[in-house]
Design an enzyme around this catalytic site. Sequence first.
Site, PDB file in Angstrom:
ATOM      1  N   ASP A  74     -12.691   2.754  -1.057  1.00 55.05           N
ATOM      2  CA  ASP A  74     -11.885   3.038   0.120  1.00 55.05           C
ATOM      3  C   ASP A  74     -12.435   4.255   0.844  1.00 55.05           C
ATOM      4  O   ASP A  74     -12.651   5.305   0.239  1.00 55.05           O
ATOM      5  CB  ASP A  74     -10.433   3.291  -0.299  1.00 55.05           C
ATOM      6  CG  ASP A  74      -9.476   3.231   0.870  1.00 55.05           C
ATOM      7  OD1 ASP A  74      -9.858   2.691   1.921  1.00 55.05           O
ATOM      8  OD2 ASP A  74      -8.348   3.718   0.725  1.00 55.05           O
ATOM      9  N   HIS A  75     -12.646   4.078   2.125  1.00 56.87           N
ATOM     10  CA  HIS A  75     -13.199   5.139   2.961  1.00 56.87           C
ATOM     11  C   HIS A  75     -14.541   5.603   2.397  1.00 56.87           C
ATOM     12  O   HIS A  75     -15.085   5.028   1.467  1.00 56.87           O
ATOM     13  CB  HIS A  75     -12.215   6.304   3.104  1.00 56.87           C
ATOM     14  CG  HIS A  75     -10.937   5.909   3.784  1.00 56.87           C
ATOM     15  ND1 HIS A  75      -9.891   6.784   4.005  1.00 56.87           N
ATOM     16  CD2 HIS A  75     -10.518   4.719   4.290  1.00 56.87           C
ATOM     17  CE1 HIS A  75      -8.895   6.157   4.619  1.00 56.87           C
ATOM     18  NE2 HIS A  75      -9.258   4.904   4.784  1.00 56.87           N
TER      19      HIS A  75
ATOM     20  N   HIS B 200      -7.481   0.268  -4.173  1.00 54.58           N
ATOM     21  CA  HIS B 200      -8.325   1.078  -3.297  1.00 54.58           C
ATOM     22  C   HIS B 200      -8.759   2.296  -4.101  1.00 54.58           C
ATOM     23  O   HIS B 200      -7.910   3.060  -4.572  1.00 54.58           O
ATOM     24  CB  HIS B 200      -7.533   1.579  -2.081  1.00 54.58           C
ATOM     25  CG  HIS B 200      -7.185   0.522  -1.097  1.00 54.58           C
ATOM     26  ND1 HIS B 200      -6.428   0.785   0.028  1.00 54.58           N
ATOM     27  CD2 HIS B 200      -7.492  -0.796  -1.042  1.00 54.58           C
ATOM     28  CE1 HIS B 200      -6.280  -0.327   0.727  1.00 54.58           C
ATOM     29  NE2 HIS B 200      -6.914  -1.299   0.097  1.00 54.58           N
TER      30      HIS B 200
ATOM     31  N   CYS C 166      -3.658   2.556  -4.587  1.00 57.80           N
ATOM     32  CA  CYS C 166      -4.572   3.374  -3.788  1.00 57.80           C
ATOM     33  C   CYS C 166      -4.631   4.774  -4.379  1.00 57.80           C
ATOM     34  O   CYS C 166      -3.659   5.538  -4.294  1.00 57.80           O
ATOM     35  CB  CYS C 166      -4.133   3.420  -2.331  1.00 57.80           C
ATOM     36  SG  CYS C 166      -5.218   4.446  -1.311  1.00 57.80           S
TER      37      CYS C 166
ATOM     38  N   HIS D 165       0.852  -1.196   0.000  1.00 54.28           N
ATOM     39  CA  HIS D 165       0.000   0.000   0.000  1.00 54.28           C
ATOM     40  C   HIS D 165       0.884   1.241   0.000  1.00 54.28           C
ATOM     41  O   HIS D 165       1.835   1.327   0.761  1.00 54.28           O
ATOM     42  CB  HIS D 165      -0.897   0.001   1.242  1.00 54.28           C
ATOM     43  CG  HIS D 165      -1.941   1.062   1.228  1.00 54.28           C
ATOM     44  ND1 HIS D 165      -1.658   2.396   1.470  1.00 54.28           N
ATOM     45  CD2 HIS D 165      -3.274   0.998   0.995  1.00 54.28           C
ATOM     46  CE1 HIS D 165      -2.772   3.098   1.398  1.00 54.28           C
ATOM     47  NE2 HIS D 165      -3.774   2.276   1.104  1.00 54.28           N
TER      48      HIS D 165
ATOM     49  N   TYR E 166     -14.857   4.212   7.650  1.00 53.64           N
ATOM     50  CA  TYR E 166     -15.426   2.911   7.287  1.00 53.64           C
ATOM     51  C   TYR E 166     -16.868   2.732   7.729  1.00 53.64           C
ATOM     52  O   TYR E 166     -17.291   1.637   8.073  1.00 53.64           O
ATOM     53  CB  TYR E 166     -14.535   1.790   7.827  1.00 53.64           C
ATOM     54  CG  TYR E 166     -13.227   1.710   7.076  1.00 53.64           C
ATOM     55  CD1 TYR E 166     -13.162   1.101   5.825  1.00 53.64           C
ATOM     56  CD2 TYR E 166     -12.069   2.302   7.565  1.00 53.64           C
ATOM     57  CE1 TYR E 166     -11.983   1.060   5.110  1.00 53.64           C
ATOM     58  CE2 TYR E 166     -10.876   2.266   6.853  1.00 53.64           C
ATOM     59  CZ  TYR E 166     -10.851   1.643   5.635  1.00 53.64           C
ATOM     60  OH  TYR E 166      -9.676   1.615   4.919  1.00 53.64           O
TER      61      TYR E 166
END
Length: 389
Positions: free
Chosen positions: A350-351, A303, A276, A238, A367
């Site tokens: 993601d998020h 992500h 990401c 990541h 999340y």
Amino acid sequence: MENKKYLEQTWRWYGPNDPVTLQDVKQAGATGIVSALHHIPHGEVWPLEDIQERKRIIEEAGLTWSVVESVPVHEAIKTRSAEAGEYIERYKKSLENLAACGIKTICYNFMPVLDWTRTQLDLIMKDGSKALYFDWIDLAIFDIYILKREDAAHDYSDEIKKMAQERFAGMSEADKTDLQFNVLMGIPGEADLSLESLQQSIDIYKNIGREGLKQNLLYFLGAIADTCEANGIKMTIHPDDPPHAILGLPRVVSNEEDLVYLITEQPKSFNGICFCTGSLGAGPKNNLPQILDKVKHRVYFAHLRNVKRDAIGSFYEADHLDGDVDMYAIVKGLSAENQTREVAIPFRPDHGHQMLDDINKVTNPGYSAIGRLRGLAELRGLELGIIRS
């Protein structure tokens, strides 16, 4: 159309204690789960029985455990201390146990001490939802006035230092406590950091430096290479979040140069990337479509989230299709690469903003369910439109 392959839609789930249930995940439309054994302390072997139990829970809900995020890399490995070899052996055993259960895509990071860093967890957006926020001014306040790191002031522009001084003068003790909590927030499986332990780690990494950390990452990958190849494991690193050196800690997975260096120096195919868009997108100089084109053959996981930067580089997490990241170009590139794969590339929204009914619920920062559901729906629609066009 029948021959077109779609990306695998996954969802991060923190386990049985996650306020977002597996039933919620199914209703959101995801089919794969991204999870980890957060109750196992960092550096300990993941027991086969615990992996099997988590897999059983996921599969009984009608879902698949697609990606492990994360098997944390112990600080002893990152610093290559005298205990590094012992922790690498434990890491290899965890990989073997995961592979024995058929789980072979592993996400990890190599950020020193801190995982992703934010200075505010509840920035109020125009529509009333809440987003995660990274503010260079607040980070400078923490670094210079709370942590009081030696030479910290040298790492910030005169403009940021002036604004930090003015803002700090108006902060209450509660404001300072909140900022310290946000920056030092522990990641699952570990306790929150203290100022003292952070300063000790900063001193250690000062001697290691950026080049030393790069070599320690290659050392780690070299040490687990045989285990990964023997078990068909794909490691996905990541990127740094944010993609900058912060608090005197080096970062080595922040841009195109870093990613290309990593897959060139360790060319074996097990060595992959978690692409990401939020982490890389926070870097003003990062051209994400160009980076993806350079490393797409090693992207084993993605992500997808968006960020909006300001003039000094601070950023908040925007709606998935509304920010500085060209999400259309990224999804188009991932989709094209996915057509060449035997196994679909997993991605997760993601998020996400804390919104609607989730505003009054206790959730893991970034999340909550509804914001990610919205993100997944938008990303699914975007992919469908790209493929059908």
